[in-house]
Design a protein around this motif. Structure first.
Motif, PDB file in Angstrom:
ATOM      1  N   PRO A  13      -3.473 -19.055   3.313  1.00 59.35           N
ATOM      2  CA  PRO A  13      -3.168 -17.947   4.434  1.00 59.35           C
ATOM      3  C   PRO A  13      -4.166 -16.893   4.247  1.00 59.35           C
ATOM      4  CG  PRO A  13      -1.408 -17.728   2.674  1.00 59.35           C
ATOM      5  CD  PRO A  13      -2.580 -18.857   2.131  1.00 59.35           C
ATOM      6  N   CYS A  14      -4.598 -16.504   5.368  1.00 55.23           N
ATOM      7  CA  CYS A  14      -5.549 -15.231   5.154  1.00 55.23           C
ATOM      8  C   CYS A  14      -5.430 -14.544   6.741  1.00 55.23           C
ATOM      9  CB  CYS A  14      -7.074 -15.714   5.129  1.00 55.23           C
ATOM     10  SG  CYS A  14      -7.524 -17.096   6.271  1.00 55.23           S
ATOM     11  N   ALA A  15      -6.002 -13.588   6.652  1.00 50.16           N
ATOM     12  CA  ALA A  15      -6.220 -12.421   7.903  1.00 50.16           C
ATOM     13  C   ALA A  15      -7.366 -11.656   8.043  1.00 50.16           C
ATOM     14  CB  ALA A  15      -5.029 -11.728   8.064  1.00 50.16           C
ATOM     15  N   ALA A  16      -7.944 -11.059   8.771  1.00 47.54           N
ATOM     16  CA  ALA A  16      -9.050  -9.986   8.778  1.00 47.54           C
ATOM     17  C   ALA A  16      -8.623  -8.699   8.266  1.00 47.54           C
ATOM     18  CB  ALA A  16      -9.160  -9.668  10.475  1.00 47.54           C
ATOM     19  N   PRO A  17      -9.531  -7.621   7.516  1.00 47.50           N
ATOM     20  CA  PRO A  17      -8.920  -6.599   7.252  1.00 47.50           C
ATOM     21  C   PRO A  17      -8.650  -5.841   8.253  1.00 47.50           C
ATOM     22  CG  PRO A  17     -11.180  -7.444   6.402  1.00 47.50           C
ATOM     23  CD  PRO A  17     -10.771  -8.295   7.348  1.00 47.50           C
ATOM     24  N   SER A  18      -8.975  -5.708   9.503  1.00 45.89           N
ATOM     25  CA  SER A  18      -8.500  -4.790  10.470  1.00 45.89           C
ATOM     26  C   SER A  18      -6.902  -5.080  10.653  1.00 45.89           C
ATOM     27  CB  SER A  18      -9.141  -5.312  11.925  1.00 45.89           C
ATOM     28  OG  SER A  18      -9.172  -6.452  12.418  1.00 45.89           O
ATOM     29  N   TYR A  19      -6.389  -6.422  10.632  1.00 42.78           N
ATOM     30  CA  TYR A  19      -5.232  -6.699  10.730  1.00 42.78           C
ATOM     31  C   TYR A  19      -4.067  -6.210   9.488  1.00 42.78           C
ATOM     32  CZ  TYR A  19      -0.735  -9.324  11.022  1.00 42.78           C
ATOM     33  OH  TYR A  19       0.704  -9.627  11.265  1.00 42.78           O
ATOM     34  N   LEU A  20      -4.791  -6.249   8.682  1.00 41.02           N
ATOM     35  CA  LEU A  20      -4.042  -5.830   7.300  1.00 41.02           C
ATOM     36  C   LEU A  20      -4.054  -4.505   7.338  1.00 41.02           C
ATOM     37  CD1 LEU A  20      -5.328  -8.442   4.683  1.00 41.02           C
ATOM     38  CD2 LEU A  20      -3.422  -8.468   5.922  1.00 41.02           C
ATOM     39  N   ASP A  21      -5.192  -3.848   7.824  1.00 40.29           N
ATOM     40  CA  ASP A  21      -4.851  -2.135   7.506  1.00 40.29           C
ATOM     41  C   ASP A  21      -3.761  -1.740   8.802  1.00 40.29           C
ATOM     42  OD1 ASP A  21      -7.130  -2.166   5.885  1.00 40.29           O
ATOM     43  OD2 ASP A  21      -8.596  -1.801   7.435  1.00 40.29           O
ATOM     44  N   ARG A  22      -3.702  -2.417   9.992  1.00 46.02           N
ATOM     45  CA  ARG A  22      -2.694  -2.092  10.960  1.00 46.02           C
ATOM     46  C   ARG A  22      -1.447  -2.401  10.553  1.00 46.02           C
ATOM     47  NH1 ARG A  22      -4.858  -4.949  14.479  1.00 46.02           N
ATOM     48  NH2 ARG A  22      -3.422  -6.465  14.769  1.00 46.02           N
ATOM     49  N   ARG A  23      -1.188  -3.542   9.904  1.00 39.50           N
ATOM     50  CA  ARG A  23       0.236  -4.316   9.887  1.00 39.50           C
ATOM     51  C   ARG A  23       0.513  -4.409   8.353  1.00 39.50           C
ATOM     52  NH1 ARG A  23       2.504  -7.493  13.417  1.00 39.50           N
ATOM     53  NH2 ARG A  23       4.062  -7.313  11.956  1.00 39.50           N
ATOM     54  N   ALA A  65      -0.217  -5.924   4.218  1.00 34.99           N
ATOM     55  CA  ALA A  65      -0.352  -7.328   3.682  1.00 34.99           C
ATOM     56  C   ALA A  65       1.111  -7.860   3.193  1.00 34.99           C
ATOM     57  CB  ALA A  65      -1.445  -7.190   2.563  1.00 34.99           C
ATOM     58  N   PRO A  66       1.367  -9.000   3.422  1.00 41.08           N
ATOM     59  CA  PRO A  66       2.707  -9.304   3.159  1.00 41.08           C
ATOM     60  C   PRO A  66       2.669  -9.610   1.531  1.00 41.08           C
ATOM     61  CG  PRO A  66       1.429 -11.299   3.932  1.00 41.08           C
ATOM     62  CD  PRO A  66       0.596 -10.013   4.141  1.00 41.08           C
ATOM     63  N   THR A  67       3.691  -9.214   0.841  1.00 46.52           N
ATOM     64  CA  THR A  67       3.804  -9.291  -0.675  1.00 46.52           C
ATOM     65  C   THR A  67       4.735 -10.533  -1.005  1.00 46.52           C
ATOM     66  OG1 THR A  67       5.839  -7.875  -0.525  1.00 46.52           O
ATOM     67  CG2 THR A  67       3.486  -6.901  -0.931  1.00 46.52           C
ATOM     68  N   VAL A 121      -9.404 -11.926   4.468  1.00 46.59           N
ATOM     69  CA  VAL A 121      -8.739 -11.603   3.312  1.00 46.59           C
ATOM     70  C   VAL A 121      -7.816 -12.790   2.839  1.00 46.59           C
ATOM     71  CG1 VAL A 121      -7.713  -9.971   1.500  1.00 46.59           C
ATOM     72  CG2 VAL A 121      -9.485  -9.364   3.430  1.00 46.59           C
ATOM     73  N   ARG A 122      -7.745 -13.484   1.869  1.00 46.94           N
ATOM     74  CA  ARG A 122      -6.534 -14.131   1.420  1.00 46.94           C
ATOM     75  C   ARG A 122      -5.339 -13.523   1.215  1.00 46.94           C
ATOM     76  NH1 ARG A 122      -6.215 -19.131  -2.629  1.00 46.94           N
ATOM     77  NH2 ARG A 122      -3.971 -19.747  -2.345  1.00 46.94           N
ATOM     78  N   VAL A 123      -4.320 -13.801   1.673  1.00 45.44           N
ATOM     79  CA  VAL A 123      -3.281 -13.112   1.639  1.00 45.44           C
ATOM     80  C   VAL A 123      -2.121 -13.957   0.623  1.00 45.44           C
ATOM     81  CG1 VAL A 123      -3.036 -11.859   3.778  1.00 45.44           C
ATOM     82  CG2 VAL A 123      -1.849 -13.836   3.711  1.00 45.44           C
ATOM     83  N   LEU A 124      -1.103 -13.327   0.036  1.00 41.23           N
ATOM     84  CA  LEU A 124      -0.587 -13.918  -1.066  1.00 41.23           C
ATOM     85  C   LEU A 124      -1.142 -14.706  -2.117  1.00 41.23           C
ATOM     86  CD1 LEU A 124       2.345 -15.064   1.441  1.00 41.23           C
ATOM     87  CD2 LEU A 124       2.484 -13.153  -0.072  1.00 41.23           C
ATOM     88  N   PRO A 125      -2.429 -14.227  -2.494  1.00 43.53           N
ATOM     89  CA  PRO A 125      -3.042 -14.965  -3.436  1.00 43.53           C
ATOM     90  C   PRO A 125      -2.480 -15.357  -4.871  1.00 43.53           C
ATOM     91  CG  PRO A 125      -3.767 -12.464  -3.686  1.00 43.53           C
ATOM     92  CD  PRO A 125      -2.778 -12.565  -2.550  1.00 43.53           C
ATOM     93  N   HIS A 126      -1.452 -14.848  -5.124  1.00 43.93           N
ATOM     94  CA  HIS A 126      -0.547 -15.074  -6.318  1.00 43.93           C
ATOM     95  C   HIS A 126       0.567 -16.345  -6.090  1.00 43.93           C
ATOM     96  CE1 HIS A 126       1.770 -12.457  -3.997  1.00 43.93           C
ATOM     97  NE2 HIS A 126       2.905 -12.993  -4.663  1.00 43.93           N
ATOM     98  N   VAL A 127       0.474 -16.789  -4.877  1.00 41.72           N
ATOM     99  CA  VAL A 127       1.320 -17.598  -4.339  1.00 41.72           C
ATOM    100  C   VAL A 127       0.477 -19.036  -4.458  1.00 41.72           C
ATOM    101  CG1 VAL A 127       3.383 -18.802  -2.900  1.00 41.72           C
ATOM    102  CG2 VAL A 127       2.932 -16.288  -3.332  1.00 41.72           C
ATOM    103  N   PRO A 128       0.963 -20.062  -5.196  1.00 42.92           N
ATOM    104  CA  PRO A 128      -0.013 -21.363  -4.808  1.00 42.92           C
ATOM    105  C   PRO A 128       0.290 -22.065  -3.502  1.00 42.92           C
ATOM    106  CG  PRO A 128       1.736 -21.913  -6.545  1.00 42.92           C
ATOM    107  CD  PRO A 128       1.995 -20.325  -6.253  1.00 42.92           C
ATOM    108  N   THR A 129      -0.449 -22.957  -3.084  1.00 38.57           N
ATOM    109  CA  THR A 129      -0.370 -23.614  -1.806  1.00 38.57           C
ATOM    110  C   THR A 129      -0.550 -25.008  -2.230  1.00 38.57           C
ATOM    111  OG1 THR A 129      -2.463 -23.444  -1.227  1.00 38.57           O
ATOM    112  CG2 THR A 129      -0.960 -21.933  -0.385  1.00 38.57           C
TER     113      THR A 129
END
Length: 320
Positions: free
Chosen positions: A166-176, A178-180, A256-264
């Motif tokens: 899972p990943c998203a643009a920095p602009s989206y993460l700045d606005r909303r 990052a999921p934890t 940017v990868r989100v939830l990098p600590h969670v394996p997929t």
């Protein structure tokens, strides 16, 4: 009754097609020519081989039996041809390769062009599609597939390792933000890729020992992976895409990868083909070419060297 190899090959194409129009595209002639030739074949055999509907072409029981035996006969003829021509060392005949849209355009097509240049007497065709594989229709010699193979009866060889991330643009993460947690994705704008026949909105995490999943939602979805990625780059939401596809964007900081600590779960890339006994040399050499070259194109140093030459591969299928 006189039957030619051309007649057998003609009906093999018809039997593998959804409609007469699709068969006409494959054979390079008009629908009326296909219909006339099919009718002549049925008259010669004195049996109805297919029901022609406005939307679908459906084989009769006799047609299905005839097609199944044709496959075996034509495979034996191709094997005989190879035995005769192998002494020259040149690969001959045709290869039909099936791949998903994104991987097909970005990597399979260049590798096929390389292979065709090495073997100029081969006829090579690439079909790219977002539709699910239908191995029972014999639409391909080799399919390059991402993730779990759709049919356990297929032979397979792993070409490269891969995961969906899972990943998203920095602009989206700045606005909303990052999921934890995995569960946080249910409250985010998620862009869904509609491919194959999977449950598109169910995103999977964890591994075999600790599987986790979340149902996501959002206003944007597409069956085209490049479109989904472009929306993410524009800051429209979170995507779940193959690592091979998004790695360059992540390395450049565009995603940017989100939830990098969670394996997929693994979504490795496989070469698939029907488990029907004989594997032509042109197929094994093409898969060898993919195995040697694809991991490097994807930015990986590791591949596998398991071959098909002696029956089913012994490579364990793990992480699926």
């Amino acid at each position: 009754m006189k039957m030619s190899i051309d007649d057998l090959q003609f009906f093999q194409v018809v039997a593998a097609s959804e409609t007469l129009t699709a068969a006409s595209h494959q054979l390079g002639c008009s629908v009326s020519v296909i219909s006339k030739r099919l009718r002549a074949l049925e008259e010669r055999l004195d049996v109805r081989l297919a029901q022609r509907g406005t939307r679908r072409l459906v084989l009769t029981s006799e047609g299905a039996l005839y097609a199944s035996r044709l496959d075996s006969i034509l495979d034996q003829l191709r094997e005989l041809e190879e035995l005769v021509t192998d002494s020259s060392g040149e690969l001959r005949g045709s290869l039909v390769v099936r791949a998903t849209l994104g991987l097909g355009r970005a990597h399979v097509a260049p590798l096929l062009a390389e292979f065709a240049a090495l073997h100029p007497k081969l006829q090579v065709r690439l079909d790219t599609s977002a539709l699910p594989l239908r191995p029972h229709r014999r639409e391909f010699d080799v399919a390059v597939h991402v993730g779990s193979p759709p049919d356990s009866s297929l032979r397979m060889r792993r070409l490269a390792e891969n995961r969906r991330v899972p990943c998203a643009a920095p602009s989206y993460l700045d606005r909303r933000g990052a999921p934890t947690r995995v569960e946080d994705l249910a409250q985010h704008d998620c862009i869904v890729l509609r491919e194959n026949e999977s449950d598109f909105a169910l995103w999977r995490f964890g591994d075999a020992g600790d599987p986790r999943h979340v149902r996501v939602r959002g206003s944007l979805s597409s069956n085209d992976g490049d479109v989904v990625t472009s929306w993410a780059l524009d800051g429209r939401g979170v995507i779940m895409r193959s690592e091979w596809h998004v790695r360059p964007h992540i390395e450049r900081g565009e995603l940017v990868r989100v939830l990098p600590h969670v394996p997929t779960p693994a979504a490795d890339i496989y070469a698939l083909l029907e488990d029907d006994g004989h594997v032509p040399r042109r197929v094994t050499e093409l898969i060898d070419h993919f195995t040697a070259r694809l991991p490097g194109r994807l930015g990986r140093s590791r591949g596998t060297a398991q071959a098909f030459r002696n029956g089913k591969p012994t490579l364990p299928v793990t992480g699926l």
